[in-house]
Design an enzyme around this catalytic site. Sequence first.
Site, mmCIF file in Angstrom:
data_model
loop_
_atom_site.group_PDB
_atom_site.id
_atom_site.type_symbol
_atom_site.label_atom_id
_atom_site.label_comp_id
_atom_site.label_asym_id
_atom_site.label_seq_id
_atom_site.Cartn_x
_atom_site.Cartn_y
_atom_site.Cartn_z
ATOM 1 N N ASN A 192 -40.680 3.558 -2.003
ATOM 2 C CA ASN A 192 -39.805 4.657 -2.435
ATOM 3 C C ASN A 192 -39.561 4.665 -3.948
ATOM 4 O O ASN A 192 -38.527 5.148 -4.411
ATOM 5 C CB ASN A 192 -38.462 4.608 -1.693
ATOM 6 C CG ASN A 192 -38.637 4.682 -0.192
ATOM 7 O OD1 ASN A 192 -39.428 5.490 0.305
ATOM 8 N ND2 ASN A 192 -37.934 3.824 0.533
ATOM 9 N N ARG A 193 -40.493 4.099 -4.677
ATOM 10 C CA ARG A 193 -40.408 4.042 -6.146
ATOM 11 C C ARG A 193 -39.208 3.237 -6.647
ATOM 12 O O ARG A 193 -38.837 3.338 -7.822
ATOM 13 C CB ARG A 193 -40.379 5.456 -6.747
ATOM 14 C CG ARG A 193 -41.678 6.253 -6.521
ATOM 15 C CD ARG A 193 -42.852 5.567 -7.206
ATOM 16 N NE ARG A 193 -44.080 6.346 -7.174
ATOM 17 C CZ ARG A 193 -45.048 6.188 -6.262
ATOM 18 N NH1 ARG A 193 -44.893 5.305 -5.275
ATOM 19 N NH2 ARG A 193 -46.151 6.906 -6.324
ATOM 20 N N LEU A 194 -38.598 2.447 -5.795
ATOM 21 C CA LEU A 194 -37.506 1.566 -6.234
ATOM 22 C C LEU A 194 -38.108 0.220 -6.622
ATOM 23 O O LEU A 194 -37.848 -0.816 -6.010
ATOM 24 C CB LEU A 194 -36.455 1.422 -5.126
ATOM 25 C CG LEU A 194 -35.651 2.678 -4.828
ATOM 26 C CD1 LEU A 194 -34.674 2.425 -3.678
ATOM 27 C CD2 LEU A 194 -34.888 3.134 -6.076
#
Length: 215
Positions: A192-194
């Site tokens: 999730n691009r975290l």
Amino acid sequence: MNTDLGNYRKSYEKQELLEANISDNPLEVFQKWFHEVDANFDEGETNAMTISTIGLDGFPKSRVVLLKKFTHEGFIFYTNYESEKGKAILNNPNVCLSFFWPKAERQVIIKGVAEKIAPNMSDGYFESRPHGSQLGALVSHQSEVVKNRDVLEANLRQLEEDYKEKAIPRPAYWGGFIVKPVSMEFWQGRPNRLHDRIRFTLNEEFDWVMERLSP
């Protein structure tokens, strides 16, 4: 020309980077990451790195070179001191190195100050190079305009004849730089691009300060 790359996506899910699980010395973290990637992921040349410099024309320029050694002091690579890259470094020694290992979903970004290594260290590495690579350092006036490849091939044939039975001396214009880091950032891809981003910065007391950055 209009090429839309908006649908190029990848989910990063292989590993994590947590402060509790890493050394407080970034050079030790780099060593661990490098050996893990080299042993477990087929990245081709694990030691390939991008070096960015500020040129004499004021523009930044990045190119890929090969890391040849890393120590507790920094990162060593070799080049022609009279090349565009070499001149840029000698004019402004502040550089950036970056490693991207896509199969491991890892990236390392290093800001540091470059300086020439001792001549005897450059001598030792030059002597260890294959004969053809030694000749290549003599043939190529790196970054200078050349009429065509035939010129290079002709010069190489002449040098092969000249040094057929002689040791090849290291040219004075060729040698190593060591980049001594002042900042090292470790990036681990996450879902999730975290992504995990841990940055180490050298403070005025020459201690490393660890911080987590937002992805």
